[in-house]
Design a protein around this motif. Structure first.
Motif, short mmCIF file in Angstrom:
data_model
loop_
_atom_site.label_atom_id
_atom_site.label_comp_id
_atom_site.label_asym_id
_atom_site.label_seq_id
_atom_site.Cartn_x
_atom_site.Cartn_y
_atom_site.Cartn_z
N LEU A 64 0.69 -1.11 -0.17
CA LEU A 64 0.02 -0.06 -0.04
C LEU A 64 0.96 1.22 0.07
CD1 LEU A 64 -2.79 -1.10 2.78
CD2 LEU A 64 -2.89 -1.15 0.28
N GLN A 67 -3.73 1.28 -3.31
CA GLN A 67 -3.17 -0.03 -3.70
C GLN A 67 -3.21 0.13 -5.12
OE1 GLN A 67 -5.14 -3.74 -2.85
NE2 GLN A 67 -3.10 -4.70 -2.56
N ASN A 78 -4.86 -6.94 -6.14
CA ASN A 78 -5.70 -5.88 -5.40
C ASN A 78 -6.70 -6.27 -4.78
OD1 ASN A 78 -7.85 -3.58 -6.22
ND2 ASN A 78 -5.83 -2.58 -6.47
#
Length: 721
Positions: free
Chosen positions: A516, A530, A536
């Motif tokens: 992140l 992200q 993801n």
């Protein structure tokens, strides 16, 4: 020494000019009187009245007598004559003045000196007498059509007079909403206050229809006591009939409003509900119901038209024994009981002709035609007694028979009632007419999503919804505007402040290990995101329908949760099981010429965001149906995972008589400048800097480049949205 001759000559010149002008005007007047007037001259005369010349000797002292005070009565009479003549001959206005002259001729001689100064002065002096007369004539003309249009029968005139008086002075007693009060006032004024529900004291067909609908309000899940019906039979005086008239209008308006929008406002149930408002138009309600051939059907039309609502209505009638095939009533008879077998005694049974009917009513399928009151029947009776708050003896006595024959008020009926109420919150038009009424409907307690097109489901999938509590998926209606392939996950503020910042305080490297990116926006807020990719949290596709709750539908890398029966695990967004199929189905409705397939969607997977915008947005309806009828006509019940049913029932039961329609303002959480834990490095910290991307969190979510991303989140190290 001054020479006054020059000034005298100038003064004499002025006198000569005035005299010449007077002679010219006199000659012109004489010619005008002797020569015929053209149409244009007549029009000018009508527009600018010219005083009639009067040849009278100068007034003397003898002309001013005390009786002359009565003279002013003459001009109004003349004006009135002039007005009546003018009204009778509007096509020749020039004749008005000439018609007025004879009326002035018979006036007493003493009036002549009064008229001379007025005639020799200017025309405007005569105008004040004419203008009030014209205004009065106009008022009389305007009033005449209204009076002529009145169709109030003599038998109803007393009621009409009382209605006029009551509406003018006490309308707010019956109609506390300004728009409804104004509509009622105009409605009755247009009728000359003639009653609409009665005629000569007897109910009209419209009145009978409205009363029938109000008394049957329970069939639509409403409470008939909320719409009291006046006793017209006891109303024998104009005052009583006027009172009954307005009371029925009041109840009719209340029914239409609550049938269309609900008995309670959705904001009173929870802060995470938002549907478009669709209030009634009081003017339309009055016109529709009072002019319809069937007033009952017209009033009923304000209930939801949706198929699922109508099916719930039928099930409600069946449970109450009022459907097309009402449950048969159990006849009275002797007490029936079953005694199980003991060591030295066999089971004791009883035979009765009512037992087959009893088996059918209680759902005992074994030995359906048997007349024996055996263990199976006794167990079913015991179960019923528990549900009816009776002592569970298993004995069929008079009290149990009465309870079986009484319309049921059990949990199932309550569940149906609150679900019918929630249908009233939804838009009457669920889909987009331009593309075959296409829409998405997601039922939270059933964990399913359906794509509807031309009245039928074209695609269905399982979904994961929000956890109970603060992460519950909101109820809403919005429009899906585009799909994002390879989305960026922009972590919503609630997740940042409630989960990630506390985690950073424990481990400043946690976000780096999770892939992140942490940065601070120019306004001081923290932004965590992200990048697109296989890991993801949003998966490969996000389905965007911008809303104030910042939720959306998306893919997920955690596929295992779709195998569970109860799937409330997210932070509020909705995870879709087969997003590539869902995307292809949506795109083929909005852009059929593009021929999208799941394979074509998957070919776009990568690390760059791709937005596929819909030419026509598709409505998305997030609903909460704990009771619904399936495709086979079976009533399905689901667990009240968010406690919505309980909250609504509490409002209906405990707030009786209160205004359940009022909007409740709910404060939204505010995430101000977050305090960054010590030791955390913030990439691109824009505090006090002008080097910001310029996009705030909402722009990152739902608009403006970069592509509108929407919120979601996950917990712990695995991204679970």
């Amino acid at each position: 020494m001054r020479d006054h001759s020059t000034g005298r000559r100038g003064f004499e010149g002025v006198l000569m000019a005035v005299a010449a002008t007077f002679l010219t005007v006199s000659a012109t007047s004489a010619i005008a009187q002797t020569s015929p007037k053209s149409a244009s001259d007549l029009a000018i005369d009508a527009a600018v009245p010219v005083p009639q010349p009067v040849d009278l000797p100068p007034p003397s002292i003898g002309d001013f007598k005390p009786e002359s005070v009565a003279v002013p009565a003459t001009p109004p009479a003349a004006a009135k004559t002039e007005s009546s003549t003018e009204a009778a001959k509007t096509d020749t206005p020039a004749k008005t003045d000439s018609a007025a002259a004879p009326s002035a001729a018979p006036a007493p001689t003493a009036a002549a000196p009064e008229a001379a100064p007025a005639a020799t002065a200017t025309a405007p002096v005569a105008e004040p007498a004419k203008e009030p007369a014209k205004q009065q004539a106009t008022k009389d003309q305007a009033a005449e059509p209204q009076k002529a249009a009145s169709n109030v029968p003599a038998a109803d005139q007393g009621v009409a007079d009382k209605l006029r008086e009551t509406i003018a002075t006490k309308a707010s007693k019956y109609f506390d909403r300004k728009a409804e009060r104004a509509a009622v006032e105009k409605f009755y004024e247009a009728r000359d206050y003639a009653p609409v529900w009665t005629n000569a004291g007897a109910l009209t067909s419209a009145g009978k229809g409205v009363i029938a609908r109000l008394k049957d309000a329970a069939s639509d899940g409403l409470d008939p006591t909320d719409y009291p019906v006046p006793d017209f039979a006891a109303a024998t005086t104009p005052d009583a009939l006027a009172e009954a008239e307005l009371r029925l209008t009041e109840s009719m308006m209340d029914y239409a409003r609550q049938a269309q929008s609900g008995r309670m406002h959705w904001s009173q149930v929870s802060a995470d509900i938002q549907y478009p408002e669709h209030p009634i138009d009081p003017v339309e309600v009055l016109a529709n119901v009072t002019t319809a051939k069937d007033a009952s059907a017209a009033l009923d039309s304000y209930n939801p038209p949706h198929k699922l609502y109508q099916e719930l209505k039928k099930k409600l009638a069946e449970l109450r024994g009022e459907g097309d095939n009402p449950a048969a009533k159990i006849a009275d008879g002797e007490t029936l009981k079953y005694v199980p077998a003991r060591k030295k005694q066999a089971a004791v049974t009883m035979d009765d002709s009512r037992v087959p009917q009893l088996r059918a009513k209680l759902g005992v399928t074994a030995n359906a035609d048997s007349t024996t009151y055996d263990a199976d029947v006794a167990d079913a009776v015991r179960k019923f007694q528990r549900s009816a708050d009776l002592k569970p003896t298993g004995v069929l006595d008079d009290r149990t028979v009465k309870a079986m024959n009484t319309p049921k008020r059990d949990r199932t009926i309550d569940t149906i009632l609150v679900n019918m109420e929630r249908w009233r919150w939804l838009p009457r038009q669920l889909g987009a007419p331009a593309i075959g009424n296409a829409y998405v409907i997601l039922n939270i307690p059933d964990y399913t999503l359906k794509l509807m097109h031309n009245g039928a489901p074209v695609w269905t999938t399982r979904v994961v919804v929000g956890k109970p509590g603060k992460h519950a998926t909101p109820l809403l209606t919005e429009t899906m505007k585009y799909i994002t392939v390879n989305p960026t996950w922009n972590v919503p503020p609630s997740i940042i402040n409630n989960e990630y910042l506390p985690a950073l305080a424990q481990d400043p490297t946690v976000l780096d290990r999770m892939g992140l990116k942490l940065e601070r926006n120019r306004d001081g807020t923290v932004h965590i995101s992200q990048p697109p990719g296989e890991a993801n949290a949003l998966g490969r596709i996000r389905f965007n329908f911008p809303n104030k709750f910042l939720v959306y539908q998306h893919d997920t890398p955690d596929k295992n949760l779709f195998g569970r029966d109860e799937r409330a695990f997210s932070h509020g967004c909705m995870r879709v099981q087969n997003p590539d199929q869902y995307a292809a189905a949506l795109l083929n409705i909005t852009m059929p010429e593009k021929d999208y397939t799941p394979a074509k969607i998957r070919s776009m997977y990568g690390r760059t965001e791709v937005d596929l915008k819909f030419p026509t947005p598709i409505p998305v309806n997030i609903t909460y149906q704990t009771a619904f009828v399936d495709d086979h006509g079976k009533l399905e019940l689901r667990k009240d995972i968010y406690g919505r049913d309980a909250a609504m029932l509490a409002l209906l039961r405990n707030d009786k008589g209160k205004n359940l329609e009022a909007v409740v303002a709910h404060a939204q959480p505010s995430y101000a400048r977050a305090k960054m834990p010590p030791g955390v490095n913030v990439a691109g910290d824009y505090t006090g800097s002008t080097q910001s991307s310029g996009f705030n969190f909402f722009e990152r979510l739902f608009g403006g480049p970069p592509a509108p991303p929407a919120p979601e989140y996950r917990r712990q190290q695995r991204f679970t949205h």
